[in-house]
Design a protein around this motif. Structure first.
Motif, PDB file in Angstrom:
ATOM      1  N   SER A 204       0.826  -1.208   0.000  1.00  0.00           N
ATOM      2  CA  SER A 204       0.000   0.000   0.000  1.00  0.00           C
ATOM      3  C   SER A 204       0.859   1.256   0.000  1.00  0.00           C
ATOM      4  O   SER A 204       0.478   2.284  -0.577  1.00  0.00           O
ATOM      5  N   GLY A 205       2.029   1.178   0.627  1.00  0.00           N
ATOM      6  CA  GLY A 205       2.928   2.324   0.634  1.00  0.00           C
ATOM      7  C   GLY A 205       3.428   2.652  -0.761  1.00  0.00           C
ATOM      8  O   GLY A 205       3.545   3.820  -1.135  1.00  0.00           O
ATOM      9  N   ALA A 206       3.700   1.628  -1.558  1.00  0.00           N
ATOM     10  CA  ALA A 206       4.161   1.838  -2.927  1.00  0.00           C
ATOM     11  C   ALA A 206       3.064   2.474  -3.771  1.00  0.00           C
ATOM     12  O   ALA A 206       3.341   3.335  -4.618  1.00  0.00           O
ATOM     13  N   ILE A 207       1.831   2.087  -3.526  1.00  0.00           N
ATOM     14  CA  ILE A 207       0.711   2.663  -4.270  1.00  0.00           C
ATOM     15  C   ILE A 207       0.542   4.141  -3.923  1.00  0.00           C
ATOM     16  O   ILE A 207       0.355   4.994  -4.801  1.00  0.00           O
ATOM     17  N   LYS A 208       0.644   4.458  -2.627  1.00  0.00           N
ATOM     18  CA  LYS A 208       0.511   5.859  -2.211  1.00  0.00           C
ATOM     19  C   LYS A 208       1.651   6.714  -2.755  1.00  0.00           C
ATOM     20  O   LYS A 208       1.438   7.849  -3.189  1.00  0.00           O
ATOM     21  N   ALA A 209       2.862   6.158  -2.752  1.00  0.00           N
ATOM     22  CA  ALA A 209       4.010   6.901  -3.275  1.00  0.00           C
ATOM     23  C   ALA A 209       3.856   7.148  -4.767  1.00  0.00           C
ATOM     24  O   ALA A 209       4.182   8.236  -5.272  1.00  0.00           O
ATOM     25  N   ALA A 210       3.353   6.148  -5.484  1.00  0.00           N
ATOM     26  CA  ALA A 210       3.127   6.302  -6.921  1.00  0.00           C
ATOM     27  C   ALA A 210       2.100   7.395  -7.188  1.00  0.00           C
ATOM     28  O   ALA A 210       2.293   8.246  -8.069  1.00  0.00           O
ATOM     29  N   GLN A 211       1.009   7.389  -6.424  1.00  0.00           N
ATOM     30  CA  GLN A 211      -0.025   8.392  -6.629  1.00  0.00           C
ATOM     31  C   GLN A 211       0.500   9.793  -6.328  1.00  0.00           C
ATOM     32  O   GLN A 211       0.148  10.759  -7.027  1.00  0.00           O
ATOM     33  N   ALA A 212       1.359   9.917  -5.323  1.00  0.00           N
ATOM     34  CA  ALA A 212       1.914  11.225  -4.978  1.00  0.00           C
ATOM     35  C   ALA A 212       2.758  11.781  -6.124  1.00  0.00           C
ATOM     36  O   ALA A 212       2.673  12.962  -6.475  1.00  0.00           O
ATOM     37  N   GLN A 213       3.580  10.919  -6.743  1.00  0.00           N
ATOM     38  CA  GLN A 213       4.402  11.377  -7.870  1.00  0.00           C
ATOM     39  C   GLN A 213       3.551  11.653  -9.100  1.00  0.00           C
ATOM     40  O   GLN A 213       3.854  12.565  -9.887  1.00  0.00           O
ATOM     41  N   LEU A 214       2.496  10.880  -9.278  1.00  0.00           N
ATOM     42  CA  LEU A 214       1.576  11.145 -10.393  1.00  0.00           C
ATOM     43  C   LEU A 214       0.930  12.524 -10.243  1.00  0.00           C
ATOM     44  O   LEU A 214       0.763  13.259 -11.223  1.00  0.00           O
ATOM     45  N   ASN A 215       0.579  12.868  -9.001  1.00  0.00           N
ATOM     46  CA  ASN A 215      -0.043  14.168  -8.759  1.00  0.00           C
ATOM     47  C   ASN A 215       0.915  15.311  -9.104  1.00  0.00           C
ATOM     48  O   ASN A 215       0.487  16.358  -9.606  1.00  0.00           O
TER      49      ASN A 215
END
Length: 291
Positions: A204-215
């Motif tokens: 889940s941490g990897a998913i949140k980190a990915a979304q943050a960079q996408l933003n």
């Protein structure tokens, strides 16, 4: 998104059909189009020479494009003799296009090495974007379908994004084009990050980190210019990167997938790369931006 287009055809890729859709290309924002074909040299008494008959036939076939040119658009026909890849590179220098259109059938890397591919031969040698179209699809479109395709070639780009230098360079390149030319039309960008779980449950941490960079990437594209702001959508998927990008293209109304070579490694490496695989296997058009 592009105004000057070089359409390279070998007459087996179905791209000659586009000569009947010049007006539709104009509706998509294209102002100058060149139809290019390379005729192999023939050997007469072991001396290579120009095959004048085939040159004339090629010019006649493509000249249909000049019969119905809308106001504000120009069309050129360019027939060269010699080696395809070398002639295409010369044509790029001569006509200074914003993008090249080329046909390439889906195939494996092994088949490509056996039979050759002009598109893969030039893709890492030209300094302008190159759009790969699938001959199998272009051949089967009805006229009304192909007309719509020509009007919306670059409206909606799917951009595989992973925070790498190459994906950030791609974002910067697209942003730069929008800033430099407000008339470029790019309605929508889909930024898709695939978390490769390696067959396990995704962290889940990897998913949140990915979304943050996408933003962050989304914010950069949304500030491209005051007059040309594409709608930017972000998506995080889990699984094999190649498979998930292709699935994303199936469920979204995209025009093409945009990719960029990574620094220090071209597309012609024997070791397969993600960009290489997209170029070979996607049924959607693929726009390759030079690194």
């Amino acid at each position: 998104m592009f105004k000057r287009v070089l359409i390279c055809t070998d007459f087996t890729d179905s791209l000659p059909r586009l000569v009947n859709f010049v007006a539709d290309l104009a509706k998509g924002g294209i102002e100058h189009v060149v139809f290019f074909h390379s005729v192999p040299l023939m050997t007469s008494r072991e001396i290579p020479c120009v095959d004048e008959e085939k040159v004339a036939q090629a010019r006649q076939m493509l000249s249909v494009a000049e019969s119905n040119v809308p106001e504000g658009m120009t069309v050129d026909i360019d027939i060269a003799s010699g080696r395809d890849s070398e002639n295409i590179i010369r044509a790029v220098t001569k006509h200074n296009p914003d993008i090249i259109l080329s046909g390439m059938a889906t195939r494996s890397e092994l088949n490509e090495r056996v039979f050759g591919s002009t598109t893969m031969e030039i893709v890492d040698k030209v300094k302008v974007p190159l759009m790969v179209l699938r001959p199998q699809l272009v051949a089967t479109y009805r006229e009304s379908e192909l007309a719509l395709r020509c009007q919306h070639l670059f409206d909606y780009l799917l951009i595989p994004y992973d925070g790498s230098d190459s994906s950030n360079n791609l974002i910067s390149t697209i942003k730069g084009k929008l800033q430099a030319e407000p008339r470029y039309v790019l309605e929508t960008c889909l930024l898709c990050w695939v978390v490769d779980d390696g067959g396990r449950f995704a962290d889940s941490g990897a998913i949140k980190a990915a979304q943050a960079q996408l933003n962050e990437a989304k914010a950069e594209l949304e500030t491209s210019s005051d007059s040309n702001k594409p709608t930017v959508i972000t998506e995080v998927r889990i699984g094999n990167p190649l498979d998930e990008i292709l699935k994303s293209g199936e469920v979204h109304d995209i025009s093409a997938i945009a990719v960029c070579s990574s620094k220090g490694g071209g597309l012609l490496r024997i070791t397969p790369s993600f960009t290489n695989a997209i170029l070979r296997s996607s049924w959607h058009p693929v726009v390759h931006f030079p690194s």
